[in-house]
Write an enzyme that holds these catalytic residues in place. Structure first.
Site, PDB file in Angstrom:
ATOM      1  N   ASP A 174       0.808  -0.974  -0.020  1.00  0.00           N
ATOM      2  CA  ASP A 174       0.004  -0.069  -0.026  1.00  0.00           C
ATOM      3  C   ASP A 174       0.928   1.202   0.052  1.00  0.00           C
ATOM      4  OD1 ASP A 174      -2.602   1.482   0.151  1.00  0.00           O
ATOM      5  OD2 ASP A 174      -2.016   1.982   2.242  1.00  0.00           O
ATOM      6  N   SER A 175       0.264   2.471  -0.424  1.00  0.00           N
ATOM      7  CA  SER A 175       0.983   3.695  -0.361  1.00  0.00           C
ATOM      8  C   SER A 175       1.397   3.963   0.968  1.00  0.00           C
ATOM      9  CB  SER A 175       0.189   4.686  -1.038  1.00  0.00           C
ATOM     10  OG  SER A 175      -1.072   4.923   0.047  1.00  0.00           O
ATOM     11  N   TYR A 220      -0.922   8.861  -2.850  1.00  0.00           N
ATOM     12  CA  TYR A 220      -0.602   8.371  -4.040  1.00  0.00           C
ATOM     13  C   TYR A 220      -1.936   9.157  -4.792  1.00  0.00           C
ATOM     14  CZ  TYR A 220       2.678   4.541  -3.732  1.00  0.00           C
ATOM     15  OH  TYR A 220       4.011   3.570  -3.586  1.00  0.00           O
ATOM     16  N   CYS A 244      -4.578  -1.505  -2.307  1.00  0.00           N
ATOM     17  CA  CYS A 244      -4.121   0.073  -2.706  1.00  0.00           C
ATOM     18  C   CYS A 244      -5.260   0.327  -3.775  1.00  0.00           C
ATOM     19  CB  CYS A 244      -2.957   0.454  -2.930  1.00  0.00           C
ATOM     20  SG  CYS A 244      -2.806   2.244  -3.315  1.00  0.00           S
ATOM     21  N   ASN A 245      -6.365   0.945  -3.620  1.00  0.00           N
ATOM     22  CA  ASN A 245      -7.151   1.115  -4.910  1.00  0.00           C
ATOM     23  C   ASN A 245      -6.399   2.001  -5.716  1.00  0.00           C
ATOM     24  OD1 ASN A 245     -10.034  -0.216  -4.213  1.00  0.00           O
ATOM     25  ND2 ASN A 245      -9.232   0.455  -2.437  1.00  0.00           N
ATOM     26  N   THR A 246      -5.735   2.852  -5.336  1.00  0.00           N
ATOM     27  CA  THR A 246      -5.303   4.030  -6.460  1.00  0.00           C
ATOM     28  C   THR A 246      -4.099   3.262  -7.174  1.00  0.00           C
ATOM     29  OG1 THR A 246      -5.418   5.508  -4.709  1.00  0.00           O
ATOM     30  CG2 THR A 246      -4.119   6.168  -6.488  1.00  0.00           C
ATOM     31  N   GLU A 294      -3.047   9.527   7.395  1.00  0.00           N
ATOM     32  CA  GLU A 294      -1.950   9.326   7.578  1.00  0.00           C
ATOM     33  C   GLU A 294      -1.164  10.098   8.842  1.00  0.00           C
ATOM     34  OE1 GLU A 294       0.656   7.216   6.043  1.00  0.00           O
ATOM     35  OE2 GLU A 294      -1.009   5.961   5.100  1.00  0.00           O
ATOM     36  N   CYS A 343     -11.098   2.913  -0.926  1.00  0.00           N
ATOM     37  CA  CYS A 343      -9.599   3.059  -0.585  1.00  0.00           C
ATOM     38  C   CYS A 343      -9.348   2.190   0.604  1.00  0.00           C
ATOM     39  CB  CYS A 343      -9.576   4.649  -0.452  1.00  0.00           C
ATOM     40  SG  CYS A 343      -8.050   5.221   0.456  1.00  0.00           S
ATOM     41  N   THR A 344      -8.252   1.809   0.746  1.00  0.00           N
ATOM     42  CA  THR A 344      -8.060   0.921   1.684  1.00  0.00           C
ATOM     43  C   THR A 344      -7.886   1.599   3.215  1.00  0.00           C
ATOM     44  OG1 THR A 344      -5.889   0.832   1.190  1.00  0.00           O
ATOM     45  CG2 THR A 344      -7.434  -1.134   0.611  1.00  0.00           C
ATOM     46  N   HIS A 345      -7.785   3.081   3.169  1.00  0.00           N
ATOM     47  CA  HIS A 345      -7.453   3.717   4.186  1.00  0.00           C
ATOM     48  C   HIS A 345      -9.068   4.076   4.994  1.00  0.00           C
ATOM     49  CE1 HIS A 345      -3.432   4.943   2.817  1.00  0.00           C
ATOM     50  NE2 HIS A 345      -3.165   5.336   3.888  1.00  0.00           N
TER      51      HIS A 345
HETATM   52  N1  DGL Z   1      -5.065   3.148   0.562  1.00  0.00           N
HETATM   53  C1  DGL Z   1      -4.778   3.909  -0.906  1.00  0.00           C
HETATM   54  C2  DGL Z   1      -6.040   3.399  -1.748  1.00  0.00           C
HETATM   55  O1  DGL Z   1      -6.587   2.299  -1.417  1.00  0.00           O
HETATM   56  C3  DGL Z   1      -4.588   5.326  -0.608  1.00  0.00           C
HETATM   57  C4  DGL Z   1      -4.054   5.891  -1.937  1.00  0.00           C
HETATM   58  C5  DGL Z   1      -3.335   7.300  -1.377  1.00  0.00           C
HETATM   59  O2  DGL Z   1      -2.105   7.226  -1.064  1.00  0.00           O
HETATM   60  O3  DGL Z   1      -3.788   8.331  -1.734  1.00  0.00           O
HETATM   61  O4  DGL Z   1      -6.477   4.061  -2.677  1.00  0.00           O
END
Ligand code: DGL
Length: 270
Positions: A7-8, A39, A70-72, A162, A194-196
């Protein structure tokens, strides 16, 4: 027999937690690119390069299979990674498809033609890069017809999470849900893309109200990985040690991760 989870930053830990619960015997190696998060406001080329660097690092840990939690990265880079970059014997998978399969009532890996499904109005909450890629709508169109998707780019939310600023994160969730409601007053389902965002799931649920079915990824991804590994046991790599890697400061990242998951996570420098 290790599997990599990328993940990011901290968001992928929501997926990792569900993976640990469902597959307790698999050693997972986590890689958070905290030095370069978020990201969601980056260009696609940038996301591609950063994601490839993380995946290569996980290969060095003996993970032949890497999950982009990470979806992004899944939206902006996965197709290019799979089509142009992954060598023989390695595999990189994303987190979109299990979610869309659940939304469209499909079994894992059912590739039959698109059909009508029960849900007609879907709200997608995701990062600006994920929304811009339209990858969610594309994957959905392969499986369902007649579904109206309204996407809300949730600028600032990953950054606030974050930073550990949960008061700001909560305010942002409310304002993004309000913005979505102005365009789609009555969604039937909402996707936390988004996994966050599962870290803010209660706040999303409260803002959306009890009539909206909220789809969040961790459990869905874990169930689909279990099924995938049963069909492809050869992809469990030679690594034996679980671990937590970060490109950021391991102490600071470990502290925030402990706050979110309520257990100690020994991060080390990637
Ligand atoms: N957890 C990432 C996602 O699922 C976060 C992306 C980001 O860093 O902006 O998209």
């Amino acid at each position: 027999m290790a599997v990599g989870v990328f993940d990011s930053g901290l968001g992928g830990l929501t997926v990792l937690d569900a993976l640990h619960r469902r597959l307790p015997d698999v050693p997972f190696v986590y890689y958070g690119d905290n030095a370069n998060t978020p990201y969601g406001t980056r260009a696609a080329d940038d996301i591609f390069n950063l994601t490839c660097a993380g995946v290569e690092r996980l290969w060095e840990e003996g993970c032949d299979l890497v999950i982009l939690a990470c979806n992004t990265a899944s939206a902006a880079a996965l197709r290019r990674i799979q089509e142009t970059w992954v060598p023989e014997g390695k595999r990189v998978l994303g987190v979109f498809v299990p979610l869309i399969e659940a939304l469209t009532e499909r079994q894992w890996g059912d590739n039959s033609p698109p059909r009508e499904v029960a849900v007609k109005h879907v709200a997608l909450f995701a990062t600006p890069a994920t929304v811009q890629s339209r990858a969610f709508q594309r994957e959905l169109a392969f499986r369902a017809i007649g579904v109206d998707v309204e996407a809300q780019p949730c600028g600032g939310l990953v950054d606030a999470i974050e930073q550990g600023d949960m008061i700001l994160a909560e305010a942002l969730v409310h304002s993004h849900v309000e913005a979505l409601h102005r365009r789609m007053p009555r969604p039937q389902a909402a996707v936390l893309g988004c996994t966050h965002y599962p870290l803010m799931e209660d706040v999303f649920r409260a803002a959306l109200g009890p009539d909206v079915a909220v789809y969040s990824q961790p459990e869905l991804v874990a169930a689909s990985l279990e099924d995938y590994l049963a069909r492809h046991p050869e992809l469990i790599g030679p690594g034996t040690e679980p671990g937590y890697l970060t490109t950021g400061d391991p102490v600071a990242v470990g502290q925030k991760a402990t706050l979110f998951l309520r257990r100690k996570l020994p991060f080390r420098a990637a």
